[in-house]
Design an enzyme around this catalytic site. Structure first.
Site, mmCIF file in Angstrom:
data_model
loop_
_atom_site.group_PDB
_atom_site.id
_atom_site.type_symbol
_atom_site.label_atom_id
_atom_site.label_comp_id
_atom_site.label_asym_id
_atom_site.label_seq_id
_atom_site.Cartn_x
_atom_site.Cartn_y
_atom_site.Cartn_z
ATOM 1 N N ARG A 89 0.853 -1.204 0.000
ATOM 2 C CA ARG A 89 0.000 0.000 0.000
ATOM 3 C C ARG A 89 0.883 1.246 0.000
ATOM 4 N NH1 ARG A 89 -1.141 0.595 6.377
ATOM 5 N NH2 ARG A 89 0.775 -0.467 6.879
ATOM 6 N N ARG A 179 15.027 -2.193 3.408
ATOM 7 C CA ARG A 179 14.862 -2.804 4.732
ATOM 8 C C ARG A 179 15.716 -4.059 4.848
ATOM 9 N NH1 ARG A 179 9.099 -1.380 5.404
ATOM 10 N NH2 ARG A 179 8.724 0.153 3.781
ATOM 11 N N ASP A 248 10.965 -6.686 8.113
ATOM 12 C CA ASP A 248 10.555 -5.794 7.013
ATOM 13 C C ASP A 248 10.292 -4.382 7.530
ATOM 14 O OD1 ASP A 248 8.434 -7.491 8.192
ATOM 15 O OD2 ASP A 248 7.087 -6.144 7.136
HETATM 16 P P1 AMP Z 1 2.991 -3.513 8.038
HETATM 17 O O1 AMP Z 1 2.278 -4.323 9.071
HETATM 18 O O2 AMP Z 1 2.427 -2.163 7.856
HETATM 19 O O3 AMP Z 1 4.457 -3.491 8.248
HETATM 20 O O4 AMP Z 1 2.731 -4.256 6.655
HETATM 21 C C1 AMP Z 1 3.083 -5.603 6.429
HETATM 22 C C2 AMP Z 1 2.827 -5.966 4.982
HETATM 23 O O5 AMP Z 1 1.427 -5.882 4.674
HETATM 24 C C3 AMP Z 1 3.521 -5.072 3.970
HETATM 25 O O6 AMP Z 1 3.905 -5.855 2.879
HETATM 26 C C4 AMP Z 1 2.434 -4.096 3.584
HETATM 27 O O7 AMP Z 1 2.664 -3.537 2.316
HETATM 28 C C5 AMP Z 1 1.214 -4.997 3.588
HETATM 29 N N1 AMP Z 1 -0.024 -4.229 3.821
HETATM 30 C C6 AMP Z 1 -0.397 -3.637 4.970
HETATM 31 N N2 AMP Z 1 -1.594 -3.019 4.822
HETATM 32 C C7 AMP Z 1 -1.967 -3.194 3.548
HETATM 33 C C8 AMP Z 1 -3.108 -2.798 2.764
HETATM 34 N N3 AMP Z 1 -4.089 -2.070 3.295
HETATM 35 N N4 AMP Z 1 -3.143 -3.186 1.481
HETATM 36 C C9 AMP Z 1 -2.171 -3.924 0.944
HETATM 37 N N5 AMP Z 1 -1.090 -4.332 1.607
HETATM 38 C C10 AMP Z 1 -0.974 -3.978 2.898
HETATM 39 MG MG MG Z 2 5.896 -2.530 7.273
#
Ligand code: AMP
Ligand code: MG
Length: 490
Positions: A89, A179, A248
């Site tokens: 996203r 990362r 990540d």
């Molecule tokens: P995060 O928990 O924010 O570190 O995200 C973990 C993974 O989930 C990453 O690959 C993000 O790009 C993906 N991700 C989180 N929220 C979304 C969303 N609303 N749509 C698509 N991918 C998401």
């Molecule tokens: Mg993240």
């Protein structure tokens, strides 16, 4: 007018990213633009605030010089390896070279689906966007290496989470978005040439002196280990809990990145966890140094084929570098806590004095930030002032510690005034407290009222200042205001 984007990352092998296009939003409205950061980046804030600028910041138009991409990465999430995550996203518009000659990424977070979105919608809800804006800018003002927030834009669209919520886009600025998980992704592809290209790119962009080392890739690992040891020590000296230290979410540059369920401590407790998804306490406050080393070991594993052709030799070399984390972290942490207590000349008893204060704070449920701030403003008499003692449920224990502290201060060359000045510049008065952030988000989401958000951002821009306007923001939560859980909101 436009932005002079470059895209050096796109020169890397195509397996590491995907060309993408932001998806349009219905009715973009600027919530806040960070004028000072725009100036630092050499961008025209007036243009950014115009209809054309707003179109760029919402993803409704792509500036001429931009070739938007989404970055691929893998990652260990709560210890489990996921071979393909990536910008699901977030869309990288490109890089700009700032006024200081530093290359910075400009990224739209919440700008629509990408090949890495999996089942996600590629969107961001307003709450998490405001949270990231507030906390990342507060961290910058506190002096902590961090990604920055250039703008927050409301989209006029709803995003579906547990309930329907207003959507928003955050424009994030980073030294880079590479990362630990980016290296894990390159490594798991089994393409050593691509891995080497990525490593060479990172060395040139972030750690150019590693290029001249006998073993540049080992030197790269060493640089990242050191940057992270210093970063985590800085977090720990301010009571910051990241909340999701997945591999990540650890930037190679040493900046704090990916503000999700992050939080600052109110009462000091090393076992403190806020994140609703951290059921085992893996990312508890006091666990952060250990997790950082664990993550860095995953980086080391990814780099092994570059470090030495012989796997055993590579492991031996990498392990030695990883062992450098603990002493550097301990030293930096001790240095920061000494400074917080106004101890400018190191003495052997300092570590014990600090440890005992922290234990007394934990047992007495004393507010982390206010305890150090109160210590910074001591009158030069012998008894602990009541505003300090009042922070502790058992003031007698604090009094006993305080007597030792006063004795220790007698060995310091600085005058009490000089010391107070130095301590005030190290111990913030205001931090982004959870209950304040929640209140700001509630006002924005429920009433479309952004005044509390702007007020909080403004106060947090000068966290070390002593202004009467800060009084309410400095206060810890009343018992019924305390936030027990924070959420990713993704
Ligand atoms: P995060 O928990 O924010 O570190 O995200 C973990 C993974 O989930 C990453 O690959 C993000 O790009 C993906 N991700 C989180 N929220 C979304 C969303 N609303 N749509 C698509 N991918 C998401
Ligand atoms: Mg993240």
């Amino acid at each position: 007018m436009t932005i002079a984007f470059e895209s050096t990352f796109s020169s890397l092998p195509e397996s590491l990213f995907s060309p993408v296009h932001p998806s349009a939003v219905r009715q973009p409205a600027l919530i806040r633009l960070n004028d000072a950061l725009a100036a630092e980046l050499g961008l025209d804030a007036q243009w950014l605030g115009s209809a054309e600028g707003l179109a760029a910041l919402s993803g409704n138009a792509v500036p001429d010089a931009s070739t938007p991409i989404a970055l691929a990465y893998a990652g260990h999430q709560f210890g489990n390896f996921v071979p393909r995550l990536g910008d699901g996203r977030a869309i990288l518009l490109g890089e700009v070279v700032d006024r200081n000659g530093n290359r910075r990424d400009i990224q739209l977070k919440g700008a629509g689906r990408t090949p890495y979105s999996r089942r996600g919608d590629g969107r961001a809800a307003l709450g998490p966007v405001l949270r990231e804006y507030i906390v990342s800018e507060a961290m910058a003002a506190l002096g902590v290496p961090t990604t920055r927030a250039l703008a927050a834009v409301a989209t006029g669209d709803r995003v579906q989470r547990e309930t329907g919520l207003p959507g928003a886009v955050l424009t994030r600025v980073a030294a880079s978005h590479i990362r630990v998980g980016t290296f894990q992704y390159a490594a798991v592809q089994g393409d050593v040439a691509a891995l080497r290209r990525l490593a060479d790119y990172v060395i040139a962009r972030h750690y150019p002196d590693a290029a001249a080392a006998d073993n540049p890739y080992l030197a790269l690992l060493d640089h990242v280990v050191r940057a992270q040891a210093r970063l985590i020590a800085h977090w720990m000296a301010l009571g910051f809990i990241h909340g999701v230290m997945n591999t990540d979410n650890m930037a190679i540059s040493g900046e704090t990145i990916d503000y999700g369920p992050c939080a600052f401590l109110d009462a000091y407790d090393p076992a403190k966890v806020f994140s609703s998804i951290d059921e085992m306490g893996r990312y508890a406050f006091g666990n952060q140094p250990r997790i950082a080393v664990w993550n860095l070991a995953r980086l080391a594993e990814a780099l092994l084929p570059l470090i030495d052709e012989t796997p055993d030799a590579a492991i031996t070399k990498a392990e030695e570098v990883l062992r450098g984390f603990a002493p550097l972290f301990e030293e930096t942490h001790l240095q920061r806590l000494r400074a917080k207590l106004g101890l400018s000349t190191p003495m052997p008893e300092d570590a014990g004095l600090i440890e005992d204060l922290l234990r007394t704070m934990h047992e007495g449920q004393a507010d982390f930030t206010l305890t150090f701030r109160a210590l910074s403003q001591l009158p030069s008499d012998e008894t602990a002032p009541t505003d300090l003692a009042d922070l502790f449920s058992d003031p007698d224990r604090l009094t006993a510690w305080y007597v030792r502290y006063r004795d220790r201060l007698r060995q310091e060359p600085a005058s009490p005034e000089e010391r107070a000045r130095a301590m005030t510049a190290t111990n913030p008065r205001v931090i982004p407290r959870n209950h304040r952030i929640e209140a700001v988000i509630r006002a924005a989401v429920e009433d479309g009222d952004y005044a509390p958000f702007h007020a909080l951002v403004t106060v947090l821009a000068t966290p070390y200042a002593d202004q009467p306007a800060h009084d309410a923001y400095a206060a810890p939560p009343a018992p019924d205001e305390a936030v027990l859980r924070t959420f990713c909101g993704t």
